[in-house]
Design a protein around this motif. Structure first.
Motif, PDB file in Angstrom:
ATOM      1  N   LEU A   1      -6.301  -1.878  -4.854  1.00 31.31           N
ATOM      2  CA  LEU A   1      -5.394  -2.755  -4.120  1.00 31.31           C
ATOM      3  C   LEU A   1      -6.093  -4.044  -3.703  1.00 31.31           C
ATOM      4  CD1 LEU A   1      -3.509  -0.222  -1.825  1.00 31.31           C
ATOM      5  CD2 LEU A   1      -2.449  -1.740  -3.477  1.00 31.31           C
TER       6      LEU A   1
ATOM      7  N   GLU B   1       0.447   7.366  -7.565  1.00 30.86           N
ATOM      8  CA  GLU B   1       0.022   8.120  -6.383  1.00 30.86           C
ATOM      9  C   GLU B   1       1.235   8.681  -5.633  1.00 30.86           C
ATOM     10  OE1 GLU B   1      -3.219   7.638  -2.786  1.00 30.86           O
ATOM     11  OE2 GLU B   1      -2.030   5.887  -3.370  1.00 30.86           O
ATOM     12  N   LEU B   2       2.283   7.886  -5.506  1.00 35.66           N
ATOM     13  CA  LEU B   2       3.505   8.374  -4.869  1.00 35.66           C
ATOM     14  C   LEU B   2       4.115   9.539  -5.647  1.00 35.66           C
ATOM     15  CD1 LEU B   2       5.427   5.187  -3.682  1.00 35.66           C
ATOM     16  CD2 LEU B   2       4.598   7.049  -2.260  1.00 35.66           C
TER      17      LEU B   2
ATOM     18  N   ASP C   1       0.844  -1.195   0.000  1.00 33.65           N
ATOM     19  CA  ASP C   1       0.000   0.000   0.000  1.00 33.65           C
ATOM     20  C   ASP C   1       0.881   1.247   0.000  1.00 33.65           C
ATOM     21  OD1 ASP C   1      -2.084   1.765   0.261  1.00 33.65           O
ATOM     22  OD2 ASP C   1      -2.276   1.504   2.412  1.00 33.65           O
ATOM     23  N   THR C   2       0.307   2.374  -0.430  1.00 37.56           N
ATOM     24  CA  THR C   2       1.059   3.631  -0.455  1.00 37.56           C
ATOM     25  C   THR C   2       1.511   4.031   0.935  1.00 37.56           C
ATOM     26  OG1 THR C   2      -0.332   4.310  -2.322  1.00 37.56           O
ATOM     27  CG2 THR C   2       1.010   6.004  -1.286  1.00 37.56           C
ATOM     28  N   SER C   3       0.631   3.881   1.929  1.00 38.14           N
ATOM     29  CA  SER C   3       0.950   4.306   3.289  1.00 38.14           C
ATOM     30  C   SER C   3       2.107   3.512   3.872  1.00 38.14           C
ATOM     31  CB  SER C   3      -0.288   4.167   4.183  1.00 38.14           C
ATOM     32  OG  SER C   3      -0.725   2.811   4.232  1.00 38.14           O
TER      33      SER C   3
ATOM     34  N   VAL D   1      -0.055   2.663  -7.581  1.00 39.69           N
ATOM     35  CA  VAL D   1       0.547   3.132  -6.327  1.00 39.69           C
ATOM     36  C   VAL D   1       1.752   4.016  -6.628  1.00 39.69           C
ATOM     37  CG1 VAL D   1       1.798   2.375  -4.266  1.00 39.69           C
ATOM     38  CG2 VAL D   1      -0.297   1.225  -4.930  1.00 39.69           C
TER      39      VAL D   1
ATOM     40  N   THR E   1      -0.215  -3.055   4.751  1.00 45.44           N
ATOM     41  CA  THR E   1      -0.630  -1.680   4.964  1.00 45.44           C
ATOM     42  C   THR E   1      -0.507  -1.327   6.428  1.00 45.44           C
ATOM     43  OG1 THR E   1      -2.447  -0.109   4.625  1.00 45.44           O
ATOM     44  CG2 THR E   1      -3.043  -2.325   5.309  1.00 45.44           C
TER      45      THR E   1
ATOM     46  N   VAL F   1      -7.890   4.051  -5.136  1.00 44.23           N
ATOM     47  CA  VAL F   1      -6.655   3.278  -5.102  1.00 44.23           C
ATOM     48  C   VAL F   1      -6.780   2.114  -4.126  1.00 44.23           C
ATOM     49  CG1 VAL F   1      -4.186   3.360  -4.544  1.00 44.23           C
ATOM     50  CG2 VAL F   1      -5.245   5.240  -5.785  1.00 44.23           C
ATOM     51  N   ASP F   2      -7.428   2.345  -2.970  1.00 48.28           N
ATOM     52  CA  ASP F   2      -7.598   1.268  -1.988  1.00 48.28           C
ATOM     53  C   ASP F   2      -8.435   0.127  -2.555  1.00 48.28           C
ATOM     54  OD1 ASP F   2      -6.120   2.753  -0.263  1.00 48.28           O
ATOM     55  OD2 ASP F   2      -7.789   3.425   0.987  1.00 48.28           O
TER      56      ASP F   2
ATOM     57  N   ILE G   1       4.376  -4.256  -6.353  1.00 48.31           N
ATOM     58  CA  ILE G   1       4.202  -2.801  -6.275  1.00 48.31           C
ATOM     59  C   ILE G   1       3.369  -2.387  -7.483  1.00 48.31           C
ATOM     60  CG2 ILE G   1       5.362  -0.572  -6.179  1.00 48.31           C
ATOM     61  CD1 ILE G   1       7.845  -2.127  -5.186  1.00 48.31           C
TER      62      ILE G   1
END
Length: 363
Positions: free
Chosen positions: A255, A204-205, A173-175, A201, A268, A251-252, A197
């Motif tokens: 995923l 978003e990064l 996940d991005t977080s 994502v 995550t 995005v979530d 990856i």
């Protein structure tokens, strides 16, 4: 060159068409019964030659228009096919063939219905072909994974035993990438399987790293640095997933869909994503839960020595921290602020944010 070849081809088609139409007209009642054509073979030949030249000349004149239409259709098809991935074309073709085979099986009984049966057969064939293309493209990931898993299960006992220890794919996940602790966890060897990856994502990064907010920008850049370290320093297999789910906006949600497609797990530290994943039946590895799980257990009555660094919310409370960041609330510890004291644990409270320890100064 292609235009010249097409123009010659259409002219030849016009000549042949004129010959066929001329012969057909001579056999009709209107022209075939005319006395001149019945008695003179030369006149019939002249009439056929006239038809051949006439239709050849007509096709020669209108061939540029036909060529332009063909070129536009070819350009349209070529431009659209360039945007479609090769595997989509392959899966779509296979799906169309399967749909047509099913349509043939369905319409094999329509031969006795005459023209109506022919029309129904054509409609069913078109519908089944379109349906086969649509289903095969939408389910291509599931089909690919099914055959890859089927292949793995039939490669022998040794390879099967080896794959059972490889672990399922882990989708980042991005977080958790921005958090950075995933790098240390992977270095310890506790994470098995392929780190996936997703490309969305990464996008978003990149947007976070290009933000006008300096805090977001620094977080995004740190996430990209963590990804570079994961790819260069870790011995674990890292895969960049290029495909997207254009029909899903969040995005979530993408995923979770990707984890379902790959039959993997999401890593995550997002509390809300964790809850949604549990509802959808997707396995989640939460970094915060792991951090809380590896903290040392503390029981009421145990003694410890901690520095009291600040006052608490309630009157007279002091706050201290363990080396792992666990907060300790010391009743009556405010007067010892700035000192290191022995305390006795009175209770332990486990929350979603972490573990909180309550203590009192040792007399």
């Amino acid at each position: 060159m292609l235009k010249k070849i097409l123009r010659i081809l259409f002219t030849i088609i016009g000549l042949v068409l004129g010959f066929i139409i001329g012969n057909a007209l001579l056999k009709t009642d209107y022209i075939g019964k005319v006395e001149y054509f019945r008695t003179s073979a030369v006149l019939s030949i002249v009439f056929i030659v006239f038809c051949v030249l006439l239709f050849g000349f007509i096709m020669f004149l209108i061939s540029p228009i036909i060529n332009a239409c063909i070129m536009k259709i070819m350009d349209y098809v070529e431009n659209n096919f360039q945007r479609v991935p090769a595997n989509d074309i392959l899966f779509g073709t296979v799906g169309a063939i399967i749909g047509l085979i099913i349509a043939v099986l369905i319409t094999s009984t329509f031969s006795n219905f005459g023209a109506l049966g022919t029309i129904l057969s054509i409609l069913i064939a078109v519908i089944m072909a379109a349906l086969g293309v649509n289903i095969s493209i939408r389910k291509k990931e599931e089909i690919t994974n099914f055959f890859s898993n089927f292949k793995k299960t039939n490669t022998g006992k040794d390879k099967k035993a080896k794959n059972t220890h490889k672990g399922s794919p882990k989708v980042l996940d991005t977080s958790v990438i921005i958090d950075g602790r995933i790098l240390d966890i992977c270095q310890t060897g506790f994470v098995e399987g392929t780190l996936v990856i997703p490309n969305f994502v990464l996008e978003e990064l990149r947007h976070i790293a290009d933000s006008s907010d300096s805090l977001k920008r620094n977080r995004g850049r740190r996430g990209l640095d963590i990804l570079n370290k994961i790819q260069k320093e870790l011995k674990i297999d890292v895969q960049i997933y290029e495909k997207d789910f254009p029909d899903i906006a969040e995005v979530d949600s993408k995923l979770l869909k990707l984890a379902q497609v790959l039959e993997g797990k999401v890593i995550t530290n997002d509390y809300n994503l964790n809850k949604v994943a549990q509802f959808q039946g997707v396995d989640v590895l939460n970094i915060n839960e792991l951090a809380n799980a590896v903290k040392p257990m503390v029981l009421p009555g145990e003694e410890m020595i901690i520095p009291i660094v600040k006052d608490g919310k309630e009157s007279g409370q002091g706050i201290g921290y363990l080396d792992d960041g666990t907060m300790i609330v010391v009743e009556g510890g405010r007067k010892y602020m700035g000192e290191t004291k022995y305390v006795i644990v009175t209770s332990v409270l486990q929350t979603a944010a972490g573990r909180m320890i309550f203590a009192k100064p040792k007399e």
